[in-house]
Design an enzyme around this catalytic site. Structure first.
Site, PDB file in Angstrom:
ATOM      1  N   CYS A  46       0.800  -1.230   0.000  1.00 28.93           N
ATOM      2  CA  CYS A  46       0.000   0.000   0.000  1.00 28.93           C
ATOM      3  C   CYS A  46       0.832   1.280   0.000  1.00 28.93           C
ATOM      4  O   CYS A  46       0.430   2.290  -0.590  1.00 28.93           O
ATOM      5  CB  CYS A  46      -0.941   0.027   1.205  1.00 28.93           C
ATOM      6  SG  CYS A  46      -1.672  -1.568   1.631  1.00 28.93           S
ATOM      7  N   CYS A  49       1.689   3.675  -3.097  1.00 29.27           N
ATOM      8  CA  CYS A  49       0.707   4.617  -3.646  1.00 29.27           C
ATOM      9  C   CYS A  49       0.202   5.614  -2.600  1.00 29.27           C
ATOM     10  O   CYS A  49      -0.038   6.779  -2.902  1.00 29.27           O
ATOM     11  CB  CYS A  49      -0.495   3.857  -4.207  1.00 29.27           C
ATOM     12  SG  CYS A  49      -0.078   2.955  -5.706  1.00 29.27           S
ATOM     13  N   HIS A  50       0.011   5.153  -1.343  1.00 38.60           N
ATOM     14  CA  HIS A  50      -0.623   6.021  -0.337  1.00 38.60           C
ATOM     15  C   HIS A  50       0.374   6.768   0.538  1.00 38.60           C
ATOM     16  O   HIS A  50      -0.020   7.676   1.261  1.00 38.60           O
ATOM     17  CB  HIS A  50      -1.566   5.184   0.545  1.00 38.60           C
ATOM     18  CG  HIS A  50      -2.683   4.546  -0.221  1.00 38.60           C
ATOM     19  ND1 HIS A  50      -3.827   5.219  -0.558  1.00 38.60           N
ATOM     20  CD2 HIS A  50      -2.817   3.302  -0.739  1.00 38.60           C
ATOM     21  CE1 HIS A  50      -4.642   4.410  -1.248  1.00 38.60           C
ATOM     22  NE2 HIS A  50      -4.038   3.241  -1.371  1.00 38.60           N
ATOM     23  N   MET A 100      -7.670   1.981  -8.186  1.00 38.03           N
ATOM     24  CA  MET A 100      -7.086   1.055  -7.220  1.00 38.03           C
ATOM     25  C   MET A 100      -7.470  -0.381  -7.602  1.00 38.03           C
ATOM     26  O   MET A 100      -8.625  -0.656  -7.914  1.00 38.03           O
ATOM     27  CB  MET A 100      -7.587   1.370  -5.806  1.00 38.03           C
ATOM     28  CG  MET A 100      -7.081   0.334  -4.819  1.00 38.03           C
ATOM     29  SD  MET A 100      -7.221   0.876  -3.132  1.00 38.03           S
ATOM     30  CE  MET A 100      -7.363  -0.699  -2.308  1.00 38.03           C
ATOM     31  N   HIS A 336       5.683  11.310 -10.983  1.00 37.20           N
ATOM     32  CA  HIS A 336       5.956   9.866 -10.925  1.00 37.20           C
ATOM     33  C   HIS A 336       7.070   9.500 -11.903  1.00 37.20           C
ATOM     34  O   HIS A 336       8.234   9.691 -11.597  1.00 37.20           O
ATOM     35  CB  HIS A 336       4.662   9.090 -11.183  1.00 37.20           C
ATOM     36  CG  HIS A 336       4.749   7.655 -10.830  1.00 37.20           C
ATOM     37  ND1 HIS A 336       4.805   7.216  -9.531  1.00 37.20           N
ATOM     38  CD2 HIS A 336       4.807   6.540 -11.585  1.00 37.20           C
ATOM     39  CE1 HIS A 336       4.908   5.893  -9.512  1.00 37.20           C
ATOM     40  NE2 HIS A 336       4.915   5.464 -10.761  1.00 37.20           N
ATOM     41  N   HIS A 378       0.808   7.174 -17.185  1.00 42.22           N
ATOM     42  CA  HIS A 378       1.894   6.330 -16.659  1.00 42.22           C
ATOM     43  C   HIS A 378       2.824   6.003 -17.831  1.00 42.22           C
ATOM     44  O   HIS A 378       2.664   4.972 -18.497  1.00 42.22           O
ATOM     45  CB  HIS A 378       1.321   5.061 -16.029  1.00 42.22           C
ATOM     46  CG  HIS A 378       2.348   4.304 -15.232  1.00 42.22           C
ATOM     47  ND1 HIS A 378       3.314   3.509 -15.827  1.00 42.22           N
ATOM     48  CD2 HIS A 378       2.594   4.249 -13.896  1.00 42.22           C
ATOM     49  CE1 HIS A 378       4.085   2.988 -14.875  1.00 42.22           C
ATOM     50  NE2 HIS A 378       3.667   3.430 -13.694  1.00 42.22           N
TER      51      HIS A 378
END
Ligand code: DHE
Length: 558
Positions: A46, A49-50, A100, A336, A378
């Site tokens: 997790c 991403c978080h 997600m 990113h 992406h």
């Protein structure tokens, strides 16, 4: 206890059990064992991403002020309904429309329930990892004086591929000419990417546990010659590529602690640690601005370091590292991955949660454009080619949209002058499917490849799409890579991921990323005929993902 993020998780679980300062407020309770296990899952599945502190980036904020239902039924800031146990379990199990993925095929029901409880508790703050810790982790396994002065093997190193074997924490060095595995080198936990030194001799590998490994390709067999930990959680690494600085320095970026580390290029000796904590574009302090992609300029002695949460792009001049000069460029939040345009003057990076691409003019050290694109771009490093209608373009795929976006890029070549008016505009969207991670082409190819490993449909996740440059309106072929591999069908989806070209542009290699307990493969296609050429498989071929061709990576060809 070992200094790792997982080690930290274990310590704070013990502290919680003892009712120390780590104890949480009135959120759902977990036993010490559950908390330890939840922390491990959170870190592995997790945090990427978080965020470790759960402040949100590509994934949503997961702090208790909005994960935990209030007794009085009050809403979170902005009038949003707070999540609570049931809703969290649904989201974790089945994923969201926001991109997600579902975890019901990875986690058990009990684990999903445990994770839902865990994220309603206050996040713990992991320890720092400064120069002393970094220094203590540093090992030179083969000193520079004991390394060869010329290539000791007869391999065609230009066509080697460094392949991430994600779940075994190794890279496989595969000979692109013979397709033989020449070496498997232990790197770090959930190893992530490889980059090449300017000379093409050294491979730098970064793993999620912050370990950077240096592999010398000139030795009889590719050999690990140095390693170091630059933090507790990391994703990026690159080297100095400007004339006069070839192979001199390496730089790696950490997610935790948020920092980048400059190292000696030949030994990985740590030279400088720079924190990326600071203010976001909105002028708010952020305690966890993680280092996302790093690329190395060939036109200046500079690295372009992208800081995810602040939305700031740092152009770090390494010509004098004692007096480090940095140009800070404001772009958009949640930077990113990204890559250069064909001229290598412009760097394009996805601000993925803002649905934007930021383009930096590395010659002038300025933002060239901020381009609105479809949901969750992406690009990997993107792909450059000349569109028959729009001239030079750079392409990105999208995790959250069913298109590939083509952005017009500037060129000094007079024959492309007529396209100038289009520069930095989205000139075309090619129809694809959501769940794309990587796109690729090659200057010698007429084809464009895109994967879709995150698509919920198994068949699509196991396939790649190929377009012919003369007609980009629809893919000419959708190739089911899993079927072509001839490997037995397994419970786990065998995701077809990361197309990568051979040095001469004649072959495309696709990883078939299967389950951890399954044998996987790399499937090689002839780029001209799109026919299957070879399936590279071996009992040791476990979870291959990224593949980095030496020549193409060394020269930023994509
Ligand atoms: Fe990656 C590149 C971060 C998950 C395979 N990934 C990158 C980069 C970043 C990043 C910042 C750019 C590095 C650079 O250029 O310097 N990746 C993250 C995450 O935060 C994320 C979403 C979640 C996590 O917890 O790590 C994540 N990445 C994955 C995967 O699950 C992938 C698909 C499989 C794997 O091996 O882990 C994966 N990421 C890759 C690959 C690249 C990459 C293959 C390099 C692409 C290239 O062609 O350069």
């Amino acid at each position: 206890m070992k200094r790792t993020l997982l080690g930290f998780f274990a310590v704070s679980a013990m502290a919680a059990a003892m009712g120390s300062a780590f104890a949480q407020d009135a959120a759902p309770t977990l036993t010490a064992a559950e908390k330890e296990s939840a922390k491990k899952i959170y870190f592995e599945r997790c945090a990427g991403c978080h965020g470790v502190l759960r402040k949100g980036a590509t994934g949503k904020n997961l702090e208790p002020h909005w994960t935990k239902k209030a007794k009085d039924g009050s809403m979170a800031e902005g009038g949003t309904l707070k999540l609570g146990q049931k809703r969290l379990e649904k989201i974790i199990g089945y994923g969201t429309d926001g991109g997600m993925v579902n975890f019901d095929d990875i986690l058990t029901k009990d684990e999903i329930s445990m994770m839902a409880k865990y994220v309603q508790n206050t996040p713990d703050v992991p320890p720092e990892f400064g120069l002393k810790d970094i220094q203590a982790s540093w090992k030179v396994l083969v000193a520079v004086k004991d390394r060869p002065t010329k290539q000791m093997n007869k391999f065609n190193l230009k066509n080697f591929f460094s392949v991430t074997l994600r779940d075994t924490g190794e890279v496989a060095l595969i000979d692109g000419d013979t397709k033989e595995i020449r070496a498997i080198v232990k790197t770090g936990y959930a190893v992530h990417i490889s980059r090449l030194s300017k000379s093409g001799r050294y491979v730098y590998v970064v793993a999620r546990d912050g370990r950077v490994s240096l592999i010398d390709l000139w030795m009889e067999k590719p050999t690990l010659v140095a390693e170091i930990k630059i933090g507790l959680d990391a994703r990026s690494v690159d080297t100095s590529k400007f004339k006069g600085f070839e192979d001199k320095y390496a730089v790696a970026g950490a997610y935790w602690p948020p920092q980048y580390v400059i190292m000696d290029g030949l030994t990985l000796a740590p030279l400088k640690v720079v924190s990326t904590r600071g203010m976001t574009l909105d002028g708010e302090y952020h305690p966890e601005p993680r280092v996302a992609s790093i690329v190395s300029s060939e036109i200046k002695p500079e690295w372009i370091i992208n800081v995810k949460e602040t939305g700031k792009i740092l152009m770090v001049d390494y010509s004098d590292i004692k007096n480090l000069k940095t140009t800070t460029i404001d772009s958009a939040k949640f930077l990113h991955d990204g890559g250069f345009d064909a001229s290598k003057r412009y760097f394009l990076v996805a601000a993925n949660a803002s649905n934007k691409i930021a383009a930096v003019d590395t010659k002038l050290g300025k933002l060239a454009a901020l381009i609105d694109v479809a949901k969750l771009p992406h690009p990997g490093r993107g792909a450059n080619f000349v569109s028959p209608q729009y001239g030079p373009v750079w392409a990105t795929g999208h995790l959250g949209a069913d298109v590939i976006t083509l952005i017009s890029t500037p060129s000094d070549n007079k024959k492309f002058a007529k396209y100038k008016g289009n520069n930095w505009k989205v000139v075309q969207q090619m129809k694809h499917v959501p769940g794309n991670l990587f796109v690729k082409t090659h200057p010698k190819s007429k084809h464009f490849w895109a994967d879709s490993p995150q698509n919920p449909d198994r068949e699509l996740a196991e396939s790649v799409s190929v377009w012919n440059m003369s007609d980009l309106s629809k893919p000419t072929k959708v190739i089911n890579v899993a079927k072509d591999s001839g490997l037995p069908v397994t419970k786990a989806t065998r995701r077809a991921v990361h197309p990568e070209y051979s040095a001469d542009g004649s072959e495309v290699w696709i990883s078939l990323w299967g389950g951890k307990a399954d044998q996987s493969a790399i499937v090689v296609y002839d780029d001209k005929t799109l026919k299957l050429k070879k399936v590279i498989t071996d009992p040791k071929m476990i979870t291959p993902t990224g593949k980095f061709n030496v020549y193409n990576t060394q020269h930023d060809i994509y």
